[in-house]
Design an enzyme around this catalytic site. Sequence first.
Site, short mmCIF file in Angstrom:
data_model
loop_
_atom_site.label_atom_id
_atom_site.label_comp_id
_atom_site.label_asym_id
_atom_site.label_seq_id
_atom_site.Cartn_x
_atom_site.Cartn_y
_atom_site.Cartn_z
N CYS A 10 68.62 99.27 43.77
CA CYS A 10 68.43 100.25 42.70
C CYS A 10 69.81 100.75 42.29
CB CYS A 10 67.50 101.37 43.10
SG CYS A 10 68.04 102.36 44.46
N SER A 11 69.93 101.09 41.00
CA SER A 11 71.23 101.40 40.42
C SER A 11 71.76 102.79 40.74
CB SER A 11 71.16 101.26 38.90
OG SER A 11 70.72 99.96 38.55
N THR A 12 70.88 103.74 40.93
CA THR A 12 71.36 105.10 41.17
C THR A 12 70.79 105.64 42.47
OG1 THR A 12 69.52 106.18 40.02
CG2 THR A 12 71.41 105.55 38.67
N GLN A 15 67.11 106.90 42.39
CA GLN A 15 65.99 105.96 42.38
C GLN A 15 65.53 105.65 43.80
OE1 GLN A 15 67.90 102.82 40.12
NE2 GLN A 15 66.70 103.33 38.31
#
Length: 193
Positions: A10-12, A15
Site C-alpha cells: 500500500c502506498s501510504t 492505508q
Amino acid sequence: MGINVGYARCSTDEQDLTAQREILLGLGVDPERIYFDHGLTGTTRARPGLDQALAAVRLGDRLTVPKLDRLARSVPDAREIGDSLADRGVQLALGPTVYDPTDPMGKMFFNILATFAEFEVDLLRLRTREGMAIAKAKGKLRGKQPKLSARQQAHLVELHQAGKYTVVELAELFNVSRPTVYRVLDRVQSVCA
C-alpha cells in the site's frame, strides 16, 4: 507446483493491508509466506518486501499478488519483474489468474494491465499537480513553515555574530537541527551580500 508466495503493498501509512492479505489467504498463500511493503509507492523500485518475496521464490514456485498495480505501476517495471520470474521458472498469479508469458494472449493481457496501471499513476500525478496549482493560485499552498519565527531567527543571528555560541550550541538552545541554524545564517548572509 512448489510454494505459493504472496506480496502486498500500500502506498501510504494510512492505508490498510488487511483486504490484500485476505485475498492472498483466499488464494492459498500461507500467512508465513506473505511479504508486505507499507507506505511505498509502486513506482519506488526499492521495496524491501518485494525484494524478499522475489528472493523467496524458486523454480516451480508461484508469486501471487492481489492485482498487478500492487506489484508495479509502470510497464517497464512490470515487464522486468514478469520476465525475471519467467526466466527463473516462477509463475506469476495476478489474483486468481496465472500469467503465462509463453502464451501470446497471456502476454498481451499482462501488457494491457501494466499499461492501465501506469496510466492510473500518470492520472494521479496530473490531478495532484492540478490541485496544487489551484491551491497555489488561491494562496492556500504556502509550503513548509520555518521552524523559527522571524524574531527567533534575528535573535539567533545576533547571538552568532556576537561570537557567544557555536552552531551546535545554537541548535541546542533553539531546539532545532544544525542544518536549520546554517540555513538561517546563510539567508542572512545572502541578504547582506
